[in-house]
Design a protein around this motif. Structure first.
Motif, PDB file in Angstrom:
ATOM      1  N   VAL A  68       1.022  -1.115   0.027  1.00  0.00           N
ATOM      2  CA  VAL A  68       0.105   0.050  -0.004  1.00  0.00           C
ATOM      3  C   VAL A  68       0.904   1.361   0.049  1.00  0.00           C
ATOM      4  O   VAL A  68       0.533   2.362  -0.431  1.00  0.00           O
ATOM      5  CB  VAL A  68      -0.934  -0.037   1.341  1.00  0.00           C
ATOM      6  CG1 VAL A  68      -1.629   1.366   1.431  1.00  0.00           C
ATOM      7  CG2 VAL A  68      -2.049  -1.270   0.946  1.00  0.00           C
ATOM      8  N   LYS A  69       2.166   1.305   0.585  1.00  0.00           N
ATOM      9  CA  LYS A  69       2.759   2.350   0.944  1.00  0.00           C
ATOM     10  C   LYS A  69       3.418   2.958  -0.601  1.00  0.00           C
ATOM     11  O   LYS A  69       3.893   3.911  -0.830  1.00  0.00           O
ATOM     12  CB  LYS A  69       4.016   2.264   1.880  1.00  0.00           C
ATOM     13  CG  LYS A  69       3.618   2.314   3.295  1.00  0.00           C
ATOM     14  CD  LYS A  69       4.839   2.103   4.173  1.00  0.00           C
ATOM     15  CE  LYS A  69       4.400   2.222   5.621  1.00  0.00           C
ATOM     16  NZ  LYS A  69       5.584   1.760   6.565  1.00  0.00           N
ATOM     17  N   LYS A  70       3.533   1.934  -1.629  1.00  0.00           N
ATOM     18  CA  LYS A  70       4.022   2.256  -2.855  1.00  0.00           C
ATOM     19  C   LYS A  70       3.020   3.047  -3.654  1.00  0.00           C
ATOM     20  O   LYS A  70       3.829   3.613  -4.851  1.00  0.00           O
ATOM     21  CB  LYS A  70       4.771   0.954  -3.525  1.00  0.00           C
ATOM     22  CG  LYS A  70       5.865   0.119  -2.695  1.00  0.00           C
ATOM     23  CD  LYS A  70       5.896  -1.159  -3.641  1.00  0.00           C
ATOM     24  CE  LYS A  70       6.684  -2.128  -2.647  1.00  0.00           C
ATOM     25  NZ  LYS A  70       7.085  -3.426  -3.542  1.00  0.00           N
ATOM     26  N   ILE A  71       2.035   3.332  -3.292  1.00  0.00           N
ATOM     27  CA  ILE A  71       0.970   3.501  -4.316  1.00  0.00           C
ATOM     28  C   ILE A  71       0.288   4.797  -3.921  1.00  0.00           C
ATOM     29  O   ILE A  71      -0.135   4.887  -2.729  1.00  0.00           O
ATOM     30  CB  ILE A  71      -0.141   2.575  -4.836  1.00  0.00           C
ATOM     31  CG1 ILE A  71       0.646   1.191  -5.536  1.00  0.00           C
ATOM     32  CG2 ILE A  71      -1.108   2.929  -5.614  1.00  0.00           C
ATOM     33  CD1 ILE A  71      -0.038   0.052  -5.543  1.00  0.00           C
ATOM     34  N   LYS A  72      -0.187   5.777  -4.444  1.00  0.00           N
ATOM     35  CA  LYS A  72      -0.741   6.866  -4.138  1.00  0.00           C
ATOM     36  C   LYS A  72      -2.450   6.742  -3.907  1.00  0.00           C
ATOM     37  O   LYS A  72      -2.965   5.789  -4.464  1.00  0.00           O
ATOM     38  CB  LYS A  72      -0.842   8.138  -5.000  1.00  0.00           C
ATOM     39  CG  LYS A  72       0.406   8.886  -5.450  1.00  0.00           C
ATOM     40  CD  LYS A  72       0.266   9.882  -6.406  1.00  0.00           C
ATOM     41  CE  LYS A  72       1.664  10.349  -6.598  1.00  0.00           C
ATOM     42  NZ  LYS A  72       1.574  11.684  -7.841  1.00  0.00           N
ATOM     43  N   GLN A  73      -2.890   7.393  -2.447  1.00  0.00           N
ATOM     44  CA  GLN A  73      -4.349   7.051  -2.268  1.00  0.00           C
ATOM     45  C   GLN A  73      -4.659   5.583  -2.288  1.00  0.00           C
ATOM     46  O   GLN A  73      -5.769   5.175  -2.568  1.00  0.00           O
ATOM     47  CB  GLN A  73      -5.110   7.662  -3.257  1.00  0.00           C
ATOM     48  CG  GLN A  73      -5.084   9.225  -3.237  1.00  0.00           C
ATOM     49  CD  GLN A  73      -5.899  10.006  -4.238  1.00  0.00           C
ATOM     50  OE1 GLN A  73      -5.765  10.205  -5.272  1.00  0.00           O
ATOM     51  NE2 GLN A  73      -7.240  10.261  -3.727  1.00  0.00           N
ATOM     52  N   ALA A  74      -3.793   4.700  -1.869  1.00  0.00           N
ATOM     53  CA  ALA A  74      -3.927   3.333  -1.850  1.00  0.00           C
ATOM     54  C   ALA A  74      -4.574   2.756  -0.337  1.00  0.00           C
ATOM     55  O   ALA A  74      -4.343   3.179   0.481  1.00  0.00           O
ATOM     56  CB  ALA A  74      -2.775   2.504  -1.982  1.00  0.00           C
ATOM     57  N   ARG A  75      -5.280   1.647  -0.596  1.00  0.00           N
ATOM     58  CA  ARG A  75      -5.861   0.892   0.715  1.00  0.00           C
ATOM     59  C   ARG A  75      -6.226  -0.472   0.131  1.00  0.00           C
ATOM     60  O   ARG A  75      -6.601  -0.545  -1.058  1.00  0.00           O
ATOM     61  CB  ARG A  75      -7.260   1.759   1.074  1.00  0.00           C
ATOM     62  CG  ARG A  75      -7.792   1.108   2.434  1.00  0.00           C
ATOM     63  CD  ARG A  75      -8.814   2.049   2.664  1.00  0.00           C
ATOM     64  NE  ARG A  75      -9.808   2.115   1.988  1.00  0.00           N
ATOM     65  CZ  ARG A  75     -11.100   1.056   1.942  1.00  0.00           C
ATOM     66  NH1 ARG A  75     -10.984   0.492   3.021  1.00  0.00           N
ATOM     67  NH2 ARG A  75     -12.179   1.097   1.409  1.00  0.00           N
ATOM     68  N   ALA A  76      -5.883  -1.175   1.169  1.00  0.00           N
ATOM     69  CA  ALA A  76      -6.135  -2.973   0.728  1.00  0.00           C
ATOM     70  C   ALA A  76      -6.593  -3.507   2.098  1.00  0.00           C
ATOM     71  O   ALA A  76      -5.968  -3.218   3.018  1.00  0.00           O
ATOM     72  CB  ALA A  76      -5.113  -3.483   0.091  1.00  0.00           C
ATOM     73  N   PHE A  77      -7.329  -4.426   1.729  1.00  0.00           N
ATOM     74  CA  PHE A  77      -7.688  -5.270   3.084  1.00  0.00           C
ATOM     75  C   PHE A  77      -8.085  -6.732   2.528  1.00  0.00           C
ATOM     76  O   PHE A  77      -8.319  -6.987   1.375  1.00  0.00           O
ATOM     77  CB  PHE A  77      -8.786  -4.708   4.116  1.00  0.00           C
ATOM     78  CG  PHE A  77     -10.148  -4.904   3.440  1.00  0.00           C
ATOM     79  CD1 PHE A  77     -10.797  -5.685   3.625  1.00  0.00           C
ATOM     80  CD2 PHE A  77     -10.566  -3.621   2.727  1.00  0.00           C
ATOM     81  CE1 PHE A  77     -12.285  -5.842   3.039  1.00  0.00           C
ATOM     82  CE2 PHE A  77     -11.754  -3.552   2.155  1.00  0.00           C
ATOM     83  CZ  PHE A  77     -12.661  -4.661   2.380  1.00  0.00           C
ATOM     84  N   VAL A  78      -7.937  -7.670   3.349  1.00  0.00           N
ATOM     85  CA  VAL A  78      -8.511  -9.150   3.005  1.00  0.00           C
ATOM     86  C   VAL A  78      -9.379  -9.682   4.254  1.00  0.00           C
ATOM     87  O   VAL A  78      -9.159  -9.126   5.349  1.00  0.00           O
ATOM     88  CB  VAL A  78      -7.290 -10.178   2.822  1.00  0.00           C
ATOM     89  CG1 VAL A  78      -6.399  -9.464   1.553  1.00  0.00           C
ATOM     90  CG2 VAL A  78      -6.321 -10.225   4.195  1.00  0.00           C
ATOM     91  N   ARG A  79     -10.376 -10.359   3.714  1.00  0.00           N
ATOM     92  CA  ARG A  79     -11.353 -10.949   4.763  1.00  0.00           C
ATOM     93  C   ARG A  79     -11.715 -12.522   4.287  1.00  0.00           C
ATOM     94  O   ARG A  79     -12.040 -12.539   3.268  1.00  0.00           O
ATOM     95  CB  ARG A  79     -12.351  -9.973   5.120  1.00  0.00           C
ATOM     96  CG  ARG A  79     -13.171  -9.756   3.829  1.00  0.00           C
ATOM     97  CD  ARG A  79     -14.331  -8.849   4.222  1.00  0.00           C
ATOM     98  NE  ARG A  79     -15.551  -9.710   5.145  1.00  0.00           N
ATOM     99  CZ  ARG A  79     -16.499 -10.258   4.503  1.00  0.00           C
ATOM    100  NH1 ARG A  79     -16.534 -10.256   3.263  1.00  0.00           N
ATOM    101  NH2 ARG A  79     -17.308 -10.986   4.993  1.00  0.00           N
TER     102      ARG A  79
END
Length: 558
Positions: free
Chosen positions: A501-512
């Motif tokens: 996530v840190k590598k990309i602008k306005q990024a967010r990710a999650f898993v469930r």
């Protein structure tokens, strides 16, 4: 094969008649070894495997009714699932989802082998201190699936086997049955417990709001509705007779020729990010879609360049919360208001609500019951899943204050705002997400603001996003916290996601983990679609390698 009711109703007995239960149950015998689980939406599976389950939910509804001394609902539906599926869910006294402890009883009862049935029923009565001398009343509804009528009869057999009284409402939307349950358990204070009463309550509130609306000039009140070839088409047609002529509704996918939920409906539109197949859309024409049982709604249009624009649950929550906050400010009421979202809510919607509208946002676990529970913590709690299922809850104290002000306020401006809030309360089905109620509320707000669907859409621009799923050997390898936004296990997975996530602008990710199958769901969003796709792929690889992926390694998107 069914046992008939004698005289239309079965009178309550003072103790459980296990001989009668066994006699009925033999007609709805459970296939040995078959198991299922009661989830957020109840039971869902192929219709041919449901007979014993729905019969037993009739039994359970009677016990729940006796325990709560109230009316309980049983709805036969599989919502947005394919037509060959079906399902059943119970509705608690105020029209809400079944209590968690009783979800466990439902699963246990559905999975009990025939010789165990008496023991399981007795255990439930003992644990919940069910007084069998109390009477029981159960209301039943069904959607338009070909299997629904026979399965409803199986529910009736279950209710009858334990001596419960019942009313079969027949073909109704899921939200309509939730409404009936609430009406019956509030002595009619919520409304009249009839389909006509539902139409009259909503239409009266809608027309009262429309009296203060901008007069129709540019087709604001023309709307094409895809009803997923489901029950929503039948009920929306009935509702039209109660609505003013200024609202022109054109119903598509009305069940006359297409299959239920096939290449149409809210779920199809949301997942595929495109309009229903064969739906004719003019440029900038306002359209919406229901799902099969009419508890979800999404809006959409095609712009002049042919681009598809989806206004999903996030956009709906934003529109409604903006409207309600403005009215609350005008009344001068100091009531708490919040929007409840899940981790799937688009980051742009959260940012707009918090930064522009100054509306607090809370995050809850995925599933309507979690959102509903969280919304109850506020005077005004607005919740919508991104899929278009949602509603607004008003606390009893807030409702009383608003109605008192609408009646007694001396300041004209404050009184008018309070009256609009009062009508809005009556237009909303607070028991559950309701596509018909939500449609009328959205149309009223757009008319009051004089907005087109394009102006609504322009409130904010969604961040590009991507959802994927990864097959794993055991979904329990993934455990989450922080409303499913952080992975606790397996070790190292969250750290890997954070680094990506840190590598990309306005990024967010999650898993469930999925609630029903051994897959892990991946969500990613970023500043561009390419970056969102790449992030989703990289997170999928991390899940595959760290959480026991099976089959082929996830491939790049496109």
């Amino acid at each position: 094969m069914h046992l008939d009711l004698v005289g239309g109703e079965i009178q309550p007995e003072e103790e459980m008649d296990f001989d009668t239960v066994a006699k009925y149950s033999a007609l709805h015998a459970k296939p040995p070894g078959l198991s299922s689980q009661y989830g957020t939406a109840g039971f869902r599976t192929k219709a041919e495997n449901l007979d014993h389950t729905v019969f037993r939910m009739g039994l359970l509804a009677v016990l729940r009714s006796k325990q709560t001394t109230s009316t309980i609902g049983v709805m036969v539906t599989a919502s947005h699932n394919p037509e060959e599926d079906n399902g059943v869910k119970l509705i608690d006294p105020l029209g809400e989802m079944l209590a968690p402890a009783w979800e466990e009883y439902a699963t246990c009862l559905a999975n009990a082998e025939e010789p165990e049935l008496q023991t399981v029923l007795s255990d439930i009565c003992q644990k919940e201190k069910v007084d069998l001398q109390h009477s029981a009343f159960v209301v039943i509804g069904r959607d338009t699936r070909s299997s629904s009528k026979e399965l409803s009869q199986s529910v009736i057999d279950g209710v009858s086997a334990l001596g419960g009284q019942l009313q079969d409402y027949g073909l109704v939307t899921t939200p309509q049955l939730h409404y009936m349950v609430c009406c019956r358990n509030t002595n009619g204070n919520y409304g009249r417990a009839t389909v006509e009463g539902y139409y009259q309550k909503l239409s009266k509130a809608f027309m009262a709001l429309m009296k203060q609306a901008v007069t129709e000039r540019d087709g604001h009140l023309c709307l094409k509705v895809d009803c997923a070839n489901g029950i929503g088409a039948l009920k929306l047609k009935e509702m039209e007779h109660y609505l003013p002529k200024c609202l022109r509704i054109y119903i598509d996918n009305d069940g006359s020729k297409g299959k239920l939920n096939h290449l149409c409906g809210a779920d199809f539109v949301k997942v595929h990010q495109k309009p229903p197949v064969d739906l004719e859309m003019k440029i900038n024409e306002k359209c919406s879609s229901f799902d099969g049982d009419a508890d979800r709604i999404v809006y959409y249009y095609n712009d002049a360049a042919g681009r598809f624009h989806l206004l999903d649950g996030d956009k709906i929550a934003t529109l409604i919360s903006t409207f309600l906050k403005e009215l609350l400010v005008k009344t001068g009421q100091t009531l708490t208001l919040a929007v409840i979202q899940t981790a799937y809510a688009n980051g742009s919607s959260t940012h707009y609500l918090e930064e522009t509208m100054k509306v607090p946002v809370q995050c809850a676990k995925t599933g309507v019951k979690h959102l509903h529970h969280k919304a109850k913590e506020f005077d005004v709690g607005i919740y919508f899943e991104a899929n278009g299922h949602g509603t607004v809850l008003f606390s009893k104290a807030a409702e009383d204050k608003i109605r008192h002000q609408a009646e007694n306020e001396k300041d004209n401006r404050k009184r008018e705002a309070a009256k609009m809030l009062e009508n809005t309360i009556d237009l909303i089905n607070q028991t559950v997400g309701d596509a018909i109620s939500d449609l009328l509320l959205i149309e009223a707000i757009l008319a009051l603001k004089g907005w087109t669907v394009q102006q609504w859409d322009a409130l904010y621009t969604d961040l590009p996003n991507r959802q994927l799923k990864v097959k794993v050997a055991d979904r329990r390898a993934i455990d989450t916290t922080d409303a499913e936004r952080q992975a606790v296990t397996p070790p190292g997975l969250q750290e890997k996601i954070n680094a990506l996530v840190k590598k990309i602008k306005q990024a967010r990710a999650f898993v469930r983990p999925s609630g029903t199958e051994d897959v892990v769901r991946v969500y990613a969003e970023a500043d561009t679609q390419e970056n969102a796709d790449n992030l989703a792929h990289e997170v999928s690889l991390a899940v595959y390698h760290l959480a026991g992926g099976v089959g082929e390694e996830p491939k790049p998107i496109g």
